[in-house]
Design a protein around this motif. Structure first.
Motif, PDB file in Angstrom:
ATOM      1  N   GLY A  81       0.803  -1.222   0.000  1.00 38.72           N
ATOM      2  CA  GLY A  81       0.000   0.000   0.000  1.00 38.72           C
ATOM      3  C   GLY A  81       0.833   1.267   0.000  1.00 38.72           C
ATOM      4  O   GLY A  81       0.424   2.282   0.563  1.00 38.72           O
ATOM      5  N   MET A  82       2.003   1.210  -0.607  1.00 37.92           N
ATOM      6  CA  MET A  82       2.875   2.390  -0.636  1.00 37.92           C
ATOM      7  C   MET A  82       3.236   2.698  -2.089  1.00 37.92           C
ATOM      8  O   MET A  82       3.320   1.803  -2.924  1.00 37.92           O
ATOM      9  CB  MET A  82       4.173   2.108   0.136  1.00 37.92           C
ATOM     10  CG  MET A  82       3.962   1.741   1.579  1.00 37.92           C
ATOM     11  SD  MET A  82       3.726   3.195   2.581  1.00 37.92           S
ATOM     12  CE  MET A  82       3.113   2.444   4.085  1.00 37.92           C
ATOM     13  N   GLU A  90       6.805  10.581   3.054  1.00 33.90           N
ATOM     14  CA  GLU A  90       5.611  11.086   2.351  1.00 33.90           C
ATOM     15  C   GLU A  90       4.495  10.041   2.361  1.00 33.90           C
ATOM     16  O   GLU A  90       3.324  10.351   2.599  1.00 33.90           O
ATOM     17  CB  GLU A  90       5.952  11.437   0.903  1.00 33.90           C
ATOM     18  CG  GLU A  90       6.607  12.790   0.729  1.00 33.90           C
ATOM     19  CD  GLU A  90       7.128  13.023  -0.692  1.00 33.90           C
ATOM     20  OE1 GLU A  90       7.363  14.180  -1.030  1.00 33.90           O
ATOM     21  OE2 GLU A  90       7.310  12.041  -1.439  1.00 33.90           O
ATOM     22  N   PHE A  94       1.018  10.503   4.428  1.00 29.72           N
ATOM     23  CA  PHE A  94      -0.289  10.444   3.773  1.00 29.72           C
ATOM     24  C   PHE A  94      -1.223   9.503   4.501  1.00 29.72           C
ATOM     25  O   PHE A  94      -2.369   9.845   4.808  1.00 29.72           O
ATOM     26  CB  PHE A  94      -0.145   9.998   2.311  1.00 29.72           C
ATOM     27  CG  PHE A  94      -1.435   9.475   1.747  1.00 29.72           C
ATOM     28  CD1 PHE A  94      -2.500  10.329   1.537  1.00 29.72           C
ATOM     29  CD2 PHE A  94      -1.611   8.124   1.481  1.00 29.72           C
ATOM     30  CE1 PHE A  94      -3.711   9.847   1.059  1.00 29.72           C
ATOM     31  CE2 PHE A  94      -2.806   7.641   1.000  1.00 29.72           C
ATOM     32  CZ  PHE A  94      -3.866   8.509   0.788  1.00 29.72           C
ATOM     33  N   TRP A  95      -0.753   8.294   4.810  1.00 27.17           N
ATOM     34  CA  TRP A  95      -1.650   7.318   5.445  1.00 27.17           C
ATOM     35  C   TRP A  95      -2.074   7.790   6.830  1.00 27.17           C
ATOM     36  O   TRP A  95      -3.208   7.576   7.239  1.00 27.17           O
ATOM     37  CB  TRP A  95      -0.992   5.939   5.534  1.00 27.17           C
ATOM     38  CG  TRP A  95      -1.020   5.215   4.227  1.00 27.17           C
ATOM     39  CD1 TRP A  95       0.048   4.743   3.534  1.00 27.17           C
ATOM     40  CD2 TRP A  95      -2.178   4.886   3.441  1.00 27.17           C
ATOM     41  NE1 TRP A  95      -0.370   4.155   2.365  1.00 27.17           N
ATOM     42  CE2 TRP A  95      -1.729   4.219   2.283  1.00 27.17           C
ATOM     43  CE3 TRP A  95      -3.548   5.090   3.590  1.00 27.17           C
ATOM     44  CZ2 TRP A  95      -2.585   3.755   1.297  1.00 27.17           C
ATOM     45  CZ3 TRP A  95      -4.402   4.624   2.607  1.00 27.17           C
ATOM     46  CH2 TRP A  95      -3.928   3.966   1.484  1.00 27.17           C
ATOM     47  N   LYS A  97      -2.551  10.858   7.786  1.00 25.68           N
ATOM     48  CA  LYS A  97      -3.598  11.881   7.642  1.00 25.68           C
ATOM     49  C   LYS A  97      -4.881  11.283   7.091  1.00 25.68           C
ATOM     50  O   LYS A  97      -5.981  11.693   7.449  1.00 25.68           O
ATOM     51  CB  LYS A  97      -3.109  12.997   6.723  1.00 25.68           C
ATOM     52  CG  LYS A  97      -2.099  13.886   7.413  1.00 25.68           C
ATOM     53  CD  LYS A  97      -1.571  14.952   6.478  1.00 25.68           C
ATOM     54  CE  LYS A  97      -0.583  15.843   7.203  1.00 25.68           C
ATOM     55  NZ  LYS A  97       0.379  16.430   6.269  1.00 25.68           N
ATOM     56  N   PHE A  98      -4.719  10.299   6.203  1.00 28.00           N
ATOM     57  CA  PHE A  98      -5.908   9.716   5.572  1.00 28.00           C
ATOM     58  C   PHE A  98      -6.677   8.827   6.539  1.00 28.00           C
ATOM     59  O   PHE A  98      -7.904   8.782   6.506  1.00 28.00           O
ATOM     60  CB  PHE A  98      -5.488   8.903   4.340  1.00 28.00           C
ATOM     61  CG  PHE A  98      -6.646   8.440   3.511  1.00 28.00           C
ATOM     62  CD1 PHE A  98      -7.284   9.320   2.660  1.00 28.00           C
ATOM     63  CD2 PHE A  98      -7.100   7.139   3.583  1.00 28.00           C
ATOM     64  CE1 PHE A  98      -8.363   8.911   1.898  1.00 28.00           C
ATOM     65  CE2 PHE A  98      -8.176   6.717   2.827  1.00 28.00           C
ATOM     66  CZ  PHE A  98      -8.816   7.612   1.987  1.00 28.00           C
ATOM     67  N   MET A  99      -5.965   8.134   7.410  1.00 25.02           N
ATOM     68  CA  MET A  99      -6.627   7.140   8.262  1.00 25.02           C
ATOM     69  C   MET A  99      -7.061   7.706   9.609  1.00 25.02           C
ATOM     70  O   MET A  99      -7.575   6.964  10.445  1.00 25.02           O
ATOM     71  CB  MET A  99      -5.698   5.942   8.496  1.00 25.02           C
ATOM     72  CG  MET A  99      -5.396   5.193   7.222  1.00 25.02           C
ATOM     73  SD  MET A  99      -4.778   3.521   7.510  1.00 25.02           S
ATOM     74  CE  MET A  99      -3.263   3.844   8.324  1.00 25.02           C
ATOM     75  N   ARG A 145       3.156   1.663   9.129  1.00 26.05           N
ATOM     76  CA  ARG A 145       1.845   2.264   8.882  1.00 26.05           C
ATOM     77  C   ARG A 145       0.841   1.885   9.974  1.00 26.05           C
ATOM     78  O   ARG A 145      -0.014   2.690  10.348  1.00 26.05           O
ATOM     79  CB  ARG A 145       1.322   1.814   7.513  1.00 26.05           C
ATOM     80  CG  ARG A 145      -0.123   2.184   7.248  1.00 26.05           C
ATOM     81  CD  ARG A 145      -0.515   1.948   5.807  1.00 26.05           C
ATOM     82  NE  ARG A 145      -0.495   0.554   5.416  1.00 26.05           N
ATOM     83  CZ  ARG A 145      -1.471  -0.316   5.714  1.00 26.05           C
ATOM     84  NH1 ARG A 145      -2.512   0.072   6.389  1.00 26.05           N
ATOM     85  NH2 ARG A 145      -1.376  -1.563   5.321  1.00 26.05           N
TER      86      ARG A 145
END
Lengths: 223, 219
Positions: A81-82, A90, A94-95, A97-99, A145
């Motif tokens: 998932g990267m 980065e 992203f993950w 902030k997204f999760m 993650r």
């Protein structure tokens, strides 16, 4: 919190993979799914993660603020998932902030990106593009993650493939921390994962035919 | 959600991203037309707006198959599907980022390419304005095609074939608005407003349909 799986059956292309799998998992418990190749371990995990909408049976999470198991879960599948084009930090940033969700924002065990990278022992690579890393390093970053956002359930598909011995111990420690904090871990594997206490679910193909309409026997035994 | 927008935009800018490829394709299509049609400036300025629109439409279709395919291949899509955030919102943001990465450069390039087609100032402005409101619709329609064909290994051509018929109204109203701006009896506002309406309509329908298709294709 309690995760209940009742009578899970998966049929694909008219052939039954497995059927009638039931188990329950309480906070702080781990479930290790094992069995030969092609028996449906990954499929079972995808059903639990809510990624196979046409599976039969029910997977529920009792006693939490979550509406579905999927929302309450981290899923680490075969893929990491990267994005190879983006740097490690980065990707993780992203993950994170997204999760983020309410539980994640309040949980004090959630690590920042650099701390998560340090937790998997890869401090020096955060600035490199993800694509430059080795297979084992990529897997460890994918594990980092799991720590950048809080989810009570971890669903892990062969998490330790490509990892060296030291990294496997590190991973076992991460899982131990998650269980001690009241989380749940469900992992499919071919290798012993070194969890101290875990339920074992062994999936076996039917003796006569690989895909039959008979139930392939599922044998949950405490280990 | 902002993080997703930034990530997708960044990916389209990095090596192998679709931003530059779309513009180069647009340039290639428009640049060869004068060679094929001949140096008749009147004719070129007459067909110019339509050529620009067709070029932009094809260029916008070019990168659409990447919209979800890479995320599916590297497992990101699974994680996105599992979040509390509704999937159609995720798809909407991905579409907007895709448009900002591939559609916006086309609009910026269109006045420059208009010079090749001997297009006058007003028409140039009209082309840019219609592209600005029309190309998001192509992305939203394309998202459905990209989601339906996400599981296919070579879905790119299929996406174009699926999407093109639905994108024809966008082309028709886009071009007729431009001609409305230049030629006197033809009106500009009605086709322009219909173009806006098409974009708004598909900005709702596209992400909804695409997220349903993505859920169904998870295996």
């Amino acid at each position: 919190m309690r995760l209940l799986a009742e009578n899970i059956s998966v049929a694909r292309g008219g052939q039954i993979f497995f059927s009638g799998i039931s188990f329950s998992l309480s906070s702080g418990e781990a479930l290790v799914v094992s069995g030969p190749n092609g028996v449906g371990k990954s499929t079972l995990l995808r059903v639990l993660a809510g990624l196979l909408p046409d599976a039969q049976g029910a997977v529920t999470l009792e006693g939490g603020p979550y509406e579905s198991v999927a929302e309450a879960s981290h899923y680490l599948g075969h893929h990491n998932g990267m994005k190879p084009e983006l740097t490690v930090s980065e990707n993780l940033d992203f993950w994170q902030k997204f999760m983020i969700n309410e539980a994640s924002a309040q949980d004090h065990r959630v690590l920042g990106v650099s701390d998560a990278v340090a937790a998997v022992g890869l401090e020096g690579v955060a600035h490199l593009p993800f694509g430059y890393l080795s297979a084992g390093q990529k897997r460890r970053i994918a594990m980092a993650r799991l720590m950048t956002a809080f989810r009570p359930v971890w669903i892990l598909d062969e998490p330790t493939a490509a990892l060296d011995l030291a990294s496997r111990h590190m991973f076992a420690d991460l899982v131990e921390d998650q269980l001690e904090a009241g989380g749940m871990v469900i992992a499919a594997t071919h290798q012993p994962l070194g969890f101290e206490k875990a339920q074992n679910l062994v999936l076996m193909p039917d003796e006569d035919a690989r895909f039959s309409h008979e139930d392939p026997f599922a044998d949950p035994e405490a280990g | 959600m902002w993080a997703l927008f930034v990530r997708d935009l960044r990916l389209s800018m990095r090596a192998g991203g679709g931003a530059l490829i779309g513009v180069l394709f647009f340039l290639a299509v428009v640049a060869v037309i004068p060679f094929g049609v001949g140096p008749d400036l009147k004719l070129l300025s007459l067909i110019g707006p339509a050529i620009l629109w067709i070029g932009a439409l094809l260029a916008a279709l070019l990168g659409l198959d990447r919209l979800f395919q890479h995320d599916r291949e590297d497992g990101s899509l699974d994680i996105m599907l599992m979040q509390e955030t509704p999937m159609f919102l995720t798809v909407l943001v991905k579409c907007l980022a895709h448009w900002a990465g591939t559609g916006l450069p086309l609009i910026i390039a269109s006045p420059v390419l208009g010079l090749l087609m001997n297009i006058k100032g007003v028409a140039m402005l009209a082309v840019a304005a219609t592209l600005l409101v029309g190309t998001p619709a192509i992305t939203f329609i394309g998202a459905v095609g990209a989601a339906v064909s996400v599981a296919l290994p070579r879905g790119g051509v299929l996406v174009s074939v699926l999407v093109l018929p639905l994108a024809v109204p966008v082309l028709i109203f886009g071009v007729s608005a431009v001609y409305g701006a230049v030629e006197d009896p033809a009106p500009f506002t009605p086709p322009f407003l219909i173009l806006c309406a098409i974009t708004l309509f598909f900005s709702v329908l596209g992400p909804l349909a695409a997220s349903a298709a993505l859920r169904a294709s998870a295996d």
